[in-house]
Write a protein that holds these residues in place. Structure first.
Motif, PDB file in Angstrom:
ATOM      1  N   TYR A   1      53.546  46.361  41.296  1.00  0.00           N
ATOM      2  CA  TYR A   1      52.771  47.431  40.622  1.00  0.00           C
ATOM      3  C   TYR A   1      53.005  46.957  39.311  1.00  0.00           C
ATOM      4  CZ  TYR A   1      50.814  51.648  38.275  1.00  0.00           C
ATOM      5  OH  TYR A   1      50.212  52.645  37.448  1.00  0.00           O
TER       6      TYR A   1
ATOM      7  N   LYS B   1      43.519  45.003  42.768  1.00  0.00           N
ATOM      8  CA  LYS B   1      43.021  45.560  41.550  1.00  0.00           C
ATOM      9  C   LYS B   1      43.563  47.122  41.184  1.00  0.00           C
ATOM     10  CE  LYS B   1      38.537  43.539  40.710  1.00  0.00           C
ATOM     11  NZ  LYS B   1      37.277  43.760  40.561  1.00  0.00           N
ATOM     12  N   PRO B   2      43.847  47.807  42.353  1.00  0.00           N
ATOM     13  CA  PRO B   2      44.371  49.231  42.275  1.00  0.00           C
ATOM     14  C   PRO B   2      45.893  49.147  42.053  1.00  0.00           C
ATOM     15  CG  PRO B   2      42.912  49.228  44.205  1.00  0.00           C
ATOM     16  CD  PRO B   2      43.365  47.839  43.703  1.00  0.00           C
ATOM     17  N   SER B   3      46.450  47.974  42.025  1.00  0.00           N
ATOM     18  CA  SER B   3      47.928  47.896  41.768  1.00  0.00           C
ATOM     19  C   SER B   3      47.955  47.575  40.397  1.00  0.00           C
ATOM     20  CB  SER B   3      48.420  46.872  42.678  1.00  0.00           C
ATOM     21  OG  SER B   3      48.725  47.424  43.936  1.00  0.00           O
TER      22      SER B   3
ATOM     23  N   ASP C   1      47.391  48.568  36.414  1.00  0.00           N
ATOM     24  CA  ASP C   1      47.239  49.786  35.316  1.00  0.00           C
ATOM     25  C   ASP C   1      46.894  49.130  33.946  1.00  0.00           C
ATOM     26  OD1 ASP C   1      46.827  51.771  33.673  1.00  0.00           O
ATOM     27  OD2 ASP C   1      48.828  52.893  34.295  1.00  0.00           O
TER      28      ASP C   1
ATOM     29  N   GLU D   1      35.609  50.341  34.656  1.00  0.00           N
ATOM     30  CA  GLU D   1      36.687  50.117  35.777  1.00  0.00           C
ATOM     31  C   GLU D   1      37.845  51.086  35.621  1.00  0.00           C
ATOM     32  OE1 GLU D   1      37.855  46.259  38.314  1.00  0.00           O
ATOM     33  OE2 GLU D   1      36.793  46.078  36.331  1.00  0.00           O
ATOM     34  N   ARG D   2      38.527  51.160  34.722  1.00  0.00           N
ATOM     35  CA  ARG D   2      39.511  52.238  34.423  1.00  0.00           C
ATOM     36  C   ARG D   2      39.130  53.585  35.106  1.00  0.00           C
ATOM     37  NH1 ARG D   2      44.104  51.979  32.026  1.00  0.00           N
ATOM     38  NH2 ARG D   2      43.953  54.044  31.252  1.00  0.00           N
TER      39      ARG D   2
ATOM     40  N   GLY E   1      38.938  53.576  38.947  1.00  0.00           N
ATOM     41  CA  GLY E   1      40.302  53.473  39.616  1.00  0.00           C
ATOM     42  C   GLY E   1      40.945  54.495  39.360  1.00  0.00           C
ATOM     43  N   SER E   2      40.716  55.508  38.599  1.00  0.00           N
ATOM     44  CA  SER E   2      41.372  57.134  38.216  1.00  0.00           C
ATOM     45  C   SER E   2      41.162  58.079  39.171  1.00  0.00           C
ATOM     46  CB  SER E   2      41.220  57.375  36.762  1.00  0.00           C
ATOM     47  OG  SER E   2      39.792  57.792  36.900  1.00  0.00           O
TER      48      SER E   2
END
Length: 283
Positions: free
Chosen positions: A224, A249-251, A253, A278-279, A282-283
């Motif tokens: 992460y 990508k989801p890993s 931040d 993109e943030r 993914g939120s």
């Protein structure tokens, strides 16, 4: 949910490194949840020249109403606003500690911090659970094989709270770029934490950080990753992790805290807008 808006008053100013001031403020009002989780974001409002204290927007029931109220303040009176991360709340008090990077007399926050003294008043918007991540950091970290944190001195307040929230047994690597060896700060954690301090020593922002992570022999498994600091450096690191290291990508931040040669008052670039989209996705 209402975003808190309150006055804060300086009670103590300490230089924790040659280029970092830790300023303790007493808040007129402070929610019980402030300081209970890591990486709590807030905004400080600075007075315009000639003002003893800033003109603050009135609290609104609408979560974004405070910003409309802020824009409604006449421009000549509207406070200058900058984003920060809460470093610490002193338990059982309304005292909060916020770190300022002293990068010269070129911006409203750093210029103010260079001369800050007890009794001076600013405005504070937030922090609020409204902007808390959907998955708590410690939970996301515990679900990964290991944790990677990378950032510069502007990311240190947030990074320090994050490593402090890591539970025992988690393996974590932190890469931190600072101006020179005098800017190192102690980082406390229950996790199995290894910190790599990188000294800029006059080089371009982000160069040492990106080079160190690219050259690193990272642990096996899926990390992460938390990346923060200069936006271009963060963007390059994220691209490296996703495209060259195969990190999902989801890993990852990622947050660009500042932009080289630009301020928060400058319009966002196309890359800034793409990052924001993109943030949000993914939120």
């Amino acid at each position: 949910m209402t975003l808190p808006v309150t006055f804060v008053e300086v009670v103590e100013v300490r230089r924790i490194t040659p280029r970092t001031a830790r300023i303790t403020f007493a808040a007129e009002e402070l929610a019980d949840t402030v300081g209970t989780t890591p990486e709590q974001q807030l905004k400080l409002c600075f007075p315009r020249p000639g003002q003893a204290e800033p003109v603050l927007p009135a609290p609104q029931d609408d979560p974004m109403g405070w910003y409309r109220a802020y824009l409604a303040i006449p421009e000549a009176e509207r406070p200058l606003m900058r984003s920060f991360t809460l470093r610490r709340r002193r338990p059982g008090t309304r005292l909060v500690e916020i770190d300022f990077v002293l990068h010269g007399d070129t911006g409203p926050a750093a210029a103010w911090a260079l001369r800050a003294a007890p009794g001076e008043r600013l405005g504070m918007v937030g922090p609020s659970a409204l902007y808390a991540p959907p998955v708590p950091f410690a939970e996301a970290a515990a679900a990964a094989d290991w944790v990677l944190l990378a950032g510069d001195e502007t990311a240190l307040p947030a990074l320090a709270t994050l490593v402090g929230a890591l539970p025992a047994g988690v393996r974590a690597l932190a890469y931190v770029e600072v101006a020179d060896a005098a800017e190192r700060q102690p980082l406390e954690s229950r996790a199995d934490l290894a910190v790599h301090w990188l000294h800029r020593d006059g080089a371009a922002p982000g160069a040492a950080l990106a080079g160190a992570v690219r050259a690193a022999e990272l642990p096996a498994g899926t990390p992460y990753a938390w990346l923060a600091g200069e936006a271009g450096a963060v963007r390059a690191l994220r691209r490296h992790l996703v495209e060259e290291r195969g990190v999902p990508k989801p890993s990852v931040d990622f947050t660009g805290y500042w932009r080289h040669r630009l301020t928060q008052d400058d319009a966002p670039t196309a890359e800034d807008l793409a990052d924001a989209q993109e943030r949000l996705a993914g939120s």
